[in-house]
Write an enzyme that holds these catalytic residues in place. Structure first.
Site, short mmCIF file in Angstrom:
data_model
loop_
_atom_site.label_atom_id
_atom_site.label_comp_id
_atom_site.label_asym_id
_atom_site.label_seq_id
_atom_site.Cartn_x
_atom_site.Cartn_y
_atom_site.Cartn_z
N GLU A 166 -57.90 -25.20 37.59
CA GLU A 166 -57.43 -26.57 37.83
C GLU A 166 -57.33 -26.89 39.31
O GLU A 166 -57.63 -28.01 39.73
CB GLU A 166 -56.07 -26.77 37.16
CG GLU A 166 -55.61 -28.23 37.07
CD GLU A 166 -54.73 -28.64 38.23
OE1 GLU A 166 -54.34 -29.83 38.26
OE2 GLU A 166 -54.42 -27.82 39.12
N ASP A 170 -54.06 -20.91 37.13
CA ASP A 170 -54.45 -20.61 38.50
C ASP A 170 -53.49 -21.27 39.48
O ASP A 170 -52.73 -22.18 39.12
CB ASP A 170 -55.89 -21.08 38.77
CG ASP A 170 -56.07 -22.58 38.60
OD1 ASP A 170 -55.60 -23.12 37.58
OD2 ASP A 170 -56.66 -23.23 39.48
#
Length: 461
Positions: free
Chosen positions: A148, A85
């Protein structure tokens, strides 16, 4: 062909794979059925797993929260942790943030450094070991998370709910070289207050806790905002980042322009929110919520990044100074929210920081809500993992004076035992993670491939 040569032979494939990964906009969005962090992160996770499978590795997707890619076998496991991400792109790019364009020997795109580029490189380093036929006595497992940047729900699911085993030794390529042996504690808090009769004022700024705000906006009636507009020219004098003003439908709209940076190093940026509040305070504006917010910033925040005016400027020898970042602000429909990201030294007690923030906020009638955080990480400098990775870095780069470092950033190294951040930024690489025009110099990929192939093999053999 030795291992390093084998790894470099995949360079063109690495470049192509990084470009393809960047083209997936993997910013967290509203959850969808089977996609807890939205469409983009799920697509990016699928891309990495399919790439690993095409190399002959065993892969598994865990409910689109996380996935892993396995090579080899053994009683012990070497872990490589990373995320697919990315933070929102923000504004002002000179290259499309999700195109993977190459210009002047650089690949541009959100996530090219944080963390898609490094993880693609590590995957090809695994392939180099496999294709070289080198024997490893341990399993190598790449663990990929999809959340994250905004909560670590991926790791909570993988290691928590699913109770997946921790690797015996691990690293994450999500910092800088050489080895990060200490990471400051992280806390994220929101300061809140309900006002009355402030409906005619709107404030908006920032897009993430962990980024220095690049833009901030104030909308106010023309009559009320005149004293602020009169002060703009003197405020902007001799400053690199300007506050602009326009008239629209009887209102004044002030736009503060800052410079983005990662919240772990807010001193590298220029906070548009703090600058806007400084303008309001210095203008002499009087009246209601806006005056009070301006005073709060002028007394407790200023343009500081170390929390000194909040009484929390802690520091230690191993990890340095505390950092404080105002990531977001919102005043709308009488509700104020200020989002604060703090990185505190590894030897400092979390409660001491929280008490300082709460005390200062309460003086202005604000309530504090803790919304996230991570405990500090500390792996001794003489630990086998640190020493092995340091040796590899020195052997490949020739940088014999290098020493392990401490950072304010938060990496997956905190998620498990015996894990450190290892790279990926080299000494002469610009750190533009979380900034516009994030880029990777193609010439650095050779060194990345050499280092990661050697490191993974040394730990696994």
């Amino acid at each position: 062909m030795n291992l390093q040569e084998k790894a470099i032979s995949y360079k063109e494939e690495v470049i192509n794979a990084i470009q393809e990964a960047i083209r997936i906009k993997s910013v967290e969005e509203a959850p969808l059925p089977g996609k807890p962090f939205g469409k983009g992160p799920a697509e990016a996770l699928s891309y990495f797993l399919q790439l690993g499978e095409s190399m002959g590795f065993e892969v598994e997707n865990f409910d689109n929260y996380a996935g892993h890619i396995d090579f080899g076998s053994g009683d012990e496991t070497i872990g490589i942790l990373g995320h697919v991400d990315v933070v929102p792109e923000g504004e002002g790019w000179s290259h499309p943030p999700y195109a993977g364009e190459i210009e002047d020997g650089k690949i541009y795109g959100r996530g090219v450094l944080d963390d898609k580029g490094p993880m693609i490189t590590c995957l090809y380093a695994m392939k180099a070991i496999k294709d070289s036929g080198l024997k490893t006595g341990k399993k190598i497992r790449m663990i990929l998370g999809a959340n994250e940047e905004s909560g670590w729900g991926c790791m909570d699911h993988y290691f928590g709910k699913l109770n997946m085993p921790h690797p015996d030794l691990s690293f994450t390529p999500d910092s800088t070289f050489p080895v990060t042996f200490a990471e400051k504690g992280i806390m994220q808090v929101v300061l809140k207050k309900r006002y009355e009769n402030s409906e005619n004022i709107k404030i908006k700024g920032g897009n993430a806790f962990n980024s220095v705000s690049e833009k901030a906006f104030l909308e106010i009636s023309e009559d009320s905002g005149k004293i602020i507009s009169d002060h703009i020219n003197s405020f902007n004098k001799d400053k690199n980042y300007k506050i602009e003003m326009e008239k629209k439908s009887g209102n004044l709209i002030f736009t503060s322009n800052g410079k983005s940076a990662h919240a772990s190093r807010p001193d590298k940026g220029y906070n548009a929110i703090s600058a806007l509040m400084k303008l309001i305070s210095e203008s002499g504006y009087r009246g209601g919520a806006l005056e009070e917010i301006g005073i709060f910033f002028s007394e407790k925040i200023k343009m500081e990044t170390n929390g000194r005016s909040m009484g929390i400027a802690f520091e230690d020898q191993d990890s340095g100074q505390l950092s404080l970042n105002i990531g977001m602000i919102s005043l709308e429909n009488n509700n104020l929210e200020i989002s604060v990201d703090i990185r505190y030294p590894v030897t400092v007690e979390k409660d001491a920081v929280l008490k300082g923030i709460e005390k200062n906020a309460s003086e202005f009638g604000m309530e504090m809500e803790i919304t996230g955080g991570k405990d500090p990480l500390y792996v001794p400098r003489d630990h086998f993992l640190v020493k092995t990775l340091m040796d590899v870095y020195k052997d490949v780069t020739g940088d014999m004076d290098a020493q392990p470092i401490a950072i304010g950033g938060g990496t997956y190294a905190r998620a498990i035992k015996n894990c450190v951040a290892f790279g990926s930024l080299l000494k002469d690489q610009e750190d533009n993670m979380h900034q516009k025009d994030e880029y990777l110099e193609i010439g650095k990929i050779d060194t990345w491939l050499k280092i990661y192939a050697e490191a993974i093999y040394k730990l696994a053999k």
